[in-house]
Design an enzyme around this catalytic site. Structure first.
Site, short mmCIF file in Angstrom:
data_model
loop_
_atom_site.label_atom_id
_atom_site.label_comp_id
_atom_site.label_asym_id
_atom_site.label_seq_id
_atom_site.Cartn_x
_atom_site.Cartn_y
_atom_site.Cartn_z
N ALA A 67 0.86 -1.19 0.00
CA ALA A 67 0.00 0.00 0.00
C ALA A 67 0.89 1.23 0.00
CB ALA A 67 -0.89 -0.01 1.23
N GLY A 110 0.76 -5.10 1.05
CA GLY A 110 -0.50 -5.20 0.31
C GLY A 110 -0.33 -5.85 -1.05
N GLU A 113 -0.39 -9.44 -0.35
CA GLU A 113 -1.78 -9.76 0.02
C GLU A 113 -2.70 -9.78 -1.21
OE1 GLU A 113 -1.74 -6.64 2.99
OE2 GLU A 113 -2.10 -8.08 4.58
N GLU A 133 5.49 -4.96 6.76
CA GLU A 133 4.81 -3.88 7.50
C GLU A 133 5.41 -3.64 8.87
OE1 GLU A 133 3.34 -6.36 5.87
OE2 GLU A 133 1.51 -5.70 4.85
N1 DAK Z 1 4.57 3.19 -0.85
C1 DAK Z 1 4.94 4.35 -1.45
N2 DAK Z 1 6.04 4.49 -2.21
C2 DAK Z 1 6.79 3.39 -2.40
C3 DAK Z 1 6.48 2.15 -1.82
C4 DAK Z 1 5.30 2.07 -1.00
N3 DAK Z 1 4.88 0.94 -0.44
N4 DAK Z 1 7.43 1.27 -2.16
C5 DAK Z 1 8.30 1.94 -2.96
N5 DAK Z 1 7.92 3.21 -3.10
C6 DAK Z 1 8.58 4.28 -3.86
C7 DAK Z 1 9.82 4.78 -3.14
O1 DAK Z 1 9.48 5.72 -2.15
C8 DAK Z 1 10.60 5.39 -4.28
O2 DAK Z 1 10.03 6.63 -4.59
P1 DAK Z 1 10.97 7.94 -4.80
O3 DAK Z 1 11.82 8.03 -3.57
O4 DAK Z 1 11.78 7.61 -6.04
O5 DAK Z 1 10.00 9.05 -4.99
C9 DAK Z 1 10.28 4.44 -5.43
O6 DAK Z 1 9.06 3.77 -5.08
C10 DAK Z 1 11.35 3.39 -5.66
O7 DAK Z 1 11.59 2.74 -4.43
P2 DAK Z 1 13.05 2.57 -3.80
O8 DAK Z 1 13.95 3.68 -4.20
O9 DAK Z 1 12.88 2.32 -2.34
O10 DAK Z 1 13.53 1.23 -4.54
P3 DAK Z 1 14.53 0.11 -4.02
O11 DAK Z 1 14.73 -0.81 -5.17
O12 DAK Z 1 15.73 0.72 -3.37
O13 DAK Z 1 13.75 -0.66 -2.85
C11 DAK Z 1 11.81 -1.79 -1.87
C12 DAK Z 1 12.61 -1.38 -3.17
C13 DAK Z 1 10.53 -2.44 -2.34
C14 DAK Z 1 12.62 -2.76 -1.05
C15 DAK Z 1 11.54 -0.50 -1.06
O14 DAK Z 1 10.99 0.50 -1.90
C16 DAK Z 1 10.57 -0.75 0.08
O15 DAK Z 1 10.98 -1.26 1.12
N6 DAK Z 1 9.31 -0.35 -0.11
C17 DAK Z 1 8.30 -0.43 0.93
C18 DAK Z 1 7.82 -1.83 1.13
C19 DAK Z 1 6.77 -1.93 2.23
O16 DAK Z 1 7.10 -1.62 3.40
N7 DAK Z 1 5.57 -2.37 1.91
C20 DAK Z 1 4.48 -2.47 2.87
C21 DAK Z 1 3.69 -1.18 2.92
S1 DAK Z 1 2.32 -1.27 4.08
C22 DAK Z 1 -5.32 -2.65 4.11
C23 DAK Z 1 -4.91 -2.87 2.83
C24 DAK Z 1 -3.56 -2.94 2.55
C25 DAK Z 1 -2.63 -2.72 3.53
C26 DAK Z 1 -3.06 -2.50 4.83
C27 DAK Z 1 -4.40 -2.44 5.13
N8 DAK Z 1 -6.67 -2.59 4.44
C28 DAK Z 1 -7.64 -3.15 3.49
C29 DAK Z 1 -7.12 -2.08 5.71
C30 DAK Z 1 -1.22 -2.78 3.16
C31 DAK Z 1 -0.23 -2.15 3.85
C32 DAK Z 1 1.12 -2.13 3.26
O17 DAK Z 1 1.38 -2.69 2.21
#
Ligand code: DAK
Length: 259
Positions: A67, A110, A113, A133
């Protein structure tokens, strides 16, 4: 509806539709608009009789990295409640036609998921699955603790959810999370091959069978068996059942109409 963050190809192949998540710069982070578009496209495709199977994919680098954290960062619990993201995700789960996730690169949070909400997952060798997360101070909220645990068991799910570490496509395959691992060049072709296999079968039987398998996640054995039996009997109300059995007896290929 004009989509900004997804691309749809309703006639990707005969009876098969494709949805591509399309925020490549953000690694297909699932913002609210993307999820609304996905919900809308799936609901429309579910209604179209000529579509029998749907593939959801991203790009080679990311299926979806979760997400959109930037969109969620400043939200309060009440904001989340009012936005009610659950409703969108519930709609996706309710799609009646088979949905295949064709995954390459990151399938995180997400994104993992969403892939698990699909009925089957075909992955490229470069795919990485994870529920990270916990590293940003939250926990899975769209089925991660439940679907992952049911798919790969408590030990592995607990480790992924509590440490946030990723697993490779090979590990995901060995653990039973995904159906196939193939080279990156062919993951979409492979998903299409699987979709084609399903699309030539009776859409009525496929729908009832999908519903019955999903029931196993929600009920005890007795109730599940009872549900399965009802759906089995229901198949005999279809023309496809007559066609399928008649074709077997006449030693020819069946021509299923979804009636
Ligand atoms: N959200 C927003 N931006 C994201 C992102 C994310 N999840 N993942 C990557 N990006 C963006 C980065 O900020 C970056 O943007 P700029 O800085 O260039 O503006 C761009 O994508 C490229 O990412 P990186 O520079 O970080 O690329 P790397 O190859 O170095 O790293 C990575 C890739 C995937 C390891 C890293 O980006 C990362 O750790 N991303 C976050 C992963 C994460 O924590 N995902 C979980 C998020 S929480 C629900 C429904 C859904 C959910 C919850 C509730 N309900 C129905 C209630 C879900 C929650 C989640 O998913």
């Amino acid at each position: 509806m004009i989509y900004e963050f997804i691309q749809t190809t309703p006639q990707f192949s005969e009876h098969i539709a494709l949805i591509r998540l399309n925020r490549p710069k953000e690694l297909n982070a699932l913002n609210l608009q993307l999820m609304q578009e996905l919900k809308h496209a799936l609901a429309e495709m579910d209604q179209q009789e000529d579509i029998r199977c749907i593939i959801i994919t991203g790009n080679d680098k990311a299926f979806a990295a979760g997400a959109d954290i930037k969109q969620m960062e400043s939200r309060t619990a009440i904001d989340m409640l009012i936005v009610d993201q659950f409703e969108t995700w519930d709609q996706i789960r309710k799609t009646k036609k088979p949905v295949i996730a064709a995954v390459s690169g990151f399938a995180l949070g997400g994104g993992c998921e969403l892939a698990m909400t699909c009925d089957m997952i075909v992955a490229s060798e470069t795919a990485k699955f994870g529920q990270p997360e916990i590293k940003i101070g939250i926990m899975p909220g769209a089925g991660g603790t439940q679907r992952l645990t049911k798919a790969i068991g408590k030990a592995r799910a607990m480790e992924m959810v509590l440490t946030g570490k990723f697993i490779t496509a090979d590990e995901a395959h060995k653990a039973g999370l995904i159906n196939r691992v193939v080279p990156e060049e062919v993951y979409l072709d492979e998903a299409l091959k699987l979709a084609k296999e399903i699309a030539q079968l009776s859409p009525v039987a496929v729908r009832l069978a999908k519903e019955s398998v999903l029931k196993a996640f929600e009920t005890g054995l007795q109730e599940g068996l009872y549900f399965e039996r009802k759906n089995f009997y229901m198949c005999f109300a279809s023309e496809d059942q007559k066609e399928g059995m008649n074709a077997f007896v006449e030693k020819r290929k069946p021509d299923f109409k979804g009636r």
